[in-house]
Design an enzyme around this catalytic site. Structure first.
Site, PDB file in Angstrom:
ATOM      1  N   ASP A  10      26.224  -1.316  11.325  1.00 39.71           N
ATOM      2  CA  ASP A  10      26.445  -2.355  12.092  1.00 39.71           C
ATOM      3  C   ASP A  10      25.167  -2.459  13.146  1.00 39.71           C
ATOM      4  O   ASP A  10      24.287  -1.541  13.122  1.00 39.71           O
ATOM      5  CB  ASP A  10      27.771  -2.034  13.128  1.00 39.71           C
ATOM      6  CG  ASP A  10      27.814  -3.430  14.092  1.00 39.71           C
ATOM      7  OD1 ASP A  10      27.803  -4.485  13.791  1.00 39.71           O
ATOM      8  OD2 ASP A  10      28.110  -3.026  15.347  1.00 39.71           O
ATOM      9  N   SER A  11      25.229  -3.529  14.071  1.00 38.49           N
ATOM     10  CA  SER A  11      23.990  -3.785  14.935  1.00 38.49           C
ATOM     11  C   SER A  11      24.161  -2.779  16.163  1.00 38.49           C
ATOM     12  O   SER A  11      23.050  -2.413  16.893  1.00 38.49           O
ATOM     13  CB  SER A  11      24.021  -4.936  15.471  1.00 38.49           C
ATOM     14  OG  SER A  11      25.273  -5.499  16.212  1.00 38.49           O
ATOM     15  N   GLY A  43      23.773 -11.217  16.575  1.00 36.32           N
ATOM     16  CA  GLY A  43      24.449 -12.559  16.481  1.00 36.32           C
ATOM     17  C   GLY A  43      23.805 -13.670  17.284  1.00 36.32           C
ATOM     18  O   GLY A  43      24.333 -14.633  17.102  1.00 36.32           O
ATOM     19  N   CYS A  73      29.481  -5.288   9.996  1.00 31.52           N
ATOM     20  CA  CYS A  73      28.903  -6.156  10.856  1.00 31.52           C
ATOM     21  C   CYS A  73      29.125  -7.678  10.338  1.00 31.52           C
ATOM     22  O   CYS A  73      28.849  -8.079   9.253  1.00 31.52           O
ATOM     23  CB  CYS A  73      27.491  -6.058  11.014  1.00 31.52           C
ATOM     24  SG  CYS A  73      26.675  -7.319  11.981  1.00 31.52           S
ATOM     25  N   GLU A 152      28.980  -3.815  24.480  1.00 32.79           N
ATOM     26  CA  GLU A 152      27.837  -2.773  24.454  1.00 32.79           C
ATOM     27  C   GLU A 152      27.714  -2.104  25.737  1.00 32.79           C
ATOM     28  O   GLU A 152      27.132  -1.120  25.864  1.00 32.79           O
ATOM     29  CB  GLU A 152      26.564  -3.455  24.006  1.00 32.79           C
ATOM     30  CG  GLU A 152      26.451  -3.755  22.491  1.00 32.79           C
ATOM     31  CD  GLU A 152      26.361  -2.492  21.613  1.00 32.79           C
ATOM     32  OE1 GLU A 152      25.724  -1.460  22.089  1.00 32.79           O
ATOM     33  OE2 GLU A 152      26.911  -2.626  20.415  1.00 32.79           O
ATOM     34  N   CYS A 185      34.082 -10.488  14.551  1.00 28.48           N
ATOM     35  CA  CYS A 185      32.814  -9.836  15.097  1.00 28.48           C
ATOM     36  C   CYS A 185      33.408  -8.281  15.118  1.00 28.48           C
ATOM     37  O   CYS A 185      34.358  -8.141  15.780  1.00 28.48           O
ATOM     38  CB  CYS A 185      32.440 -10.431  16.382  1.00 28.48           C
ATOM     39  SG  CYS A 185      31.212  -9.185  17.051  1.00 28.48           S
ATOM     40  N   HIS A 187      32.734  -6.179  17.027  1.00 28.87           N
ATOM     41  CA  HIS A 187      32.692  -5.583  18.419  1.00 28.87           C
ATOM     42  C   HIS A 187      34.394  -5.939  19.225  1.00 28.87           C
ATOM     43  O   HIS A 187      34.388  -5.546  19.808  1.00 28.87           O
ATOM     44  CB  HIS A 187      31.608  -6.268  19.094  1.00 28.87           C
ATOM     45  CG  HIS A 187      30.368  -5.421  19.076  1.00 28.87           C
ATOM     46  ND1 HIS A 187      29.355  -5.211  17.980  1.00 28.87           N
ATOM     47  CD2 HIS A 187      29.514  -4.861  20.011  1.00 28.87           C
ATOM     48  CE1 HIS A 187      28.497  -5.067  18.138  1.00 28.87           C
ATOM     49  NE2 HIS A 187      28.386  -4.491  19.212  1.00 28.87           N
TER      50      HIS A 187
HETATM   51  N1  DGL Z   1      29.276  -6.393  15.500  1.00 26.99           N
HETATM   52  C1  DGL Z   1      28.605  -7.379  14.737  1.00 26.99           C
HETATM   53  C2  DGL Z   1      29.265  -8.456  14.317  1.00 26.99           C
HETATM   54  O1  DGL Z   1      30.209  -8.288  13.699  1.00 26.99           O
HETATM   55  C3  DGL Z   1      27.227  -8.046  15.431  1.00 26.99           C
HETATM   56  C4  DGL Z   1      27.293  -8.458  16.810  1.00 26.99           C
HETATM   57  C5  DGL Z   1      25.771  -8.808  17.243  1.00 26.99           C
HETATM   58  O2  DGL Z   1      25.034  -7.803  17.046  1.00 26.99           O
HETATM   59  O3  DGL Z   1      25.601  -9.658  17.788  1.00 26.99           O
HETATM   60  O4  DGL Z   1      29.002  -9.512  14.089  1.00 26.99           O
END
Ligand code: DGL
Length: 280
Positions: A10-11, A43, A73, A152, A185, A187
């Protein structure tokens, strides 16, 4: 192949919400995770940049000879799945298709919302995946770009800033009486309680982490790839920046201690030639 790890990327921290389900559903599998914390968020970036970052991040994980890679992600799954599947010599499972399937099942034709990063929503990947399953399904997309930085930063669901942000983004969904919301997402499951309490108990929330983990299990079953080792699976995490912070905030979200986190310097993943494609 059954004894090699499952690789997950993931990011940043968000993919840990998928890892949490993988640990429950596949407790004997060894996992290697790479969070690209130096370059989060993905994103708000363009498709070529997301594709390059996703290939580099996943490419680093090839050094562990994984049996499968999970793009945990949505942004990478929505914008770079074709690149990942074309370039990587192992199967890649993303989060969009499993999430879309679960959402269509629960919506039963009533309006369904997808929330995600600007890039994921702009790509229309969810709309396409949903329409492929149910052409008449009403879909309400909504980008929620502030959610990722809040996660984050380690803000939790009781934080007034989180509550206000949830309310601001999700008011239109409440007004449209959506029956299902897809957390598009990885997150966002970390904000699930705030999202759920604002939308109310009658709205189903789809966390694609669980659906994706079930898809991983099914893939491994079908290909004879499930670990036959009786011992609990291990978990090793790699990050491109600030391992201490990842360990602290990540353990809270994972609800287990993260025991191994290693910093990966840019020369180990940026512009590194990948392994040549071999048969899948
Ligand atoms: N967690 C990621 C997603 O599912 C990336 C969020 C990001 O880095 O902007 O999109």
């Amino acid at each position: 192949m059954s004894s090699t790890p499952i690789a997950v990327f993931d990011s940043g921290l968000g993919g840990l919400s998928v890892v949490r389900h993988l640990r429950q559903i596949l407790p004997r599998e060894d996992l290697v995770y790479f969070g690209d914390t130096a370059r989060v968020p993905y994103g708000i970036k363009s498709r070529p940049t997301v594709a390059q970052f996703a290939l580099e991040t996943a490419g680093f994980l090839l050094s562990f000879e994984p049996k499968l890679i999970v793009a945990a992600c949505n942004t990478a799954s929505a914008l770079a799945m074709d690149d990942l599947r074309r370039e990587l010599p192992v199967p890649v499972i993303g989060v969009v298709e499993p999430g879309a399937r679960a959402a269509v099942r629960l919506a039963e034709g009533d309006p369904l919302a997808v929330i995600g990063t600007e890039a994921t929503i702009g790509s229309e990947a969810y709309r396409r995946a949903i329409r492929a399953l149910a052409p008449e399904q009403p879909v309400v997309p909504k980008a929620c770009p502030l959610f990722v930085p809040l996660v984050e930063e380690g803000r939790d669901c009781n934080d007034p800033i989180v509550k206000l942000t949830v309310e601001t983004y999700l008011a239109p969904l409440r007004a449209q009486h959506v029956k299902v919301v897809v957390l598009g997402c990885t997150h966002y499951p970390l904000l699930r309680d705030a999202i759920g309490s604002y939308l109310g108990p009658e709205v189903h929330i789809v966390d694609s982490g669980r659906e994706t983990s079930l898809a991983v299990r099914q893939h491994l079953r079908e290909h004879g790839g499930l670990s036959t080792d009786g011992t609990p699976g291990s978990m090793r995490c790699y990050v491109s920046d600030n391992p201490q912070r990842f360990e602290q905030v990540g353990s809270r979200f994972l609800t287990e201690a993260i025991e191994y986190v290693e910093l990966v310097e840019p020369e180990r993943y940026v512009n590194v030639p990948r392994l040549p494609s071999t048969a899948k």
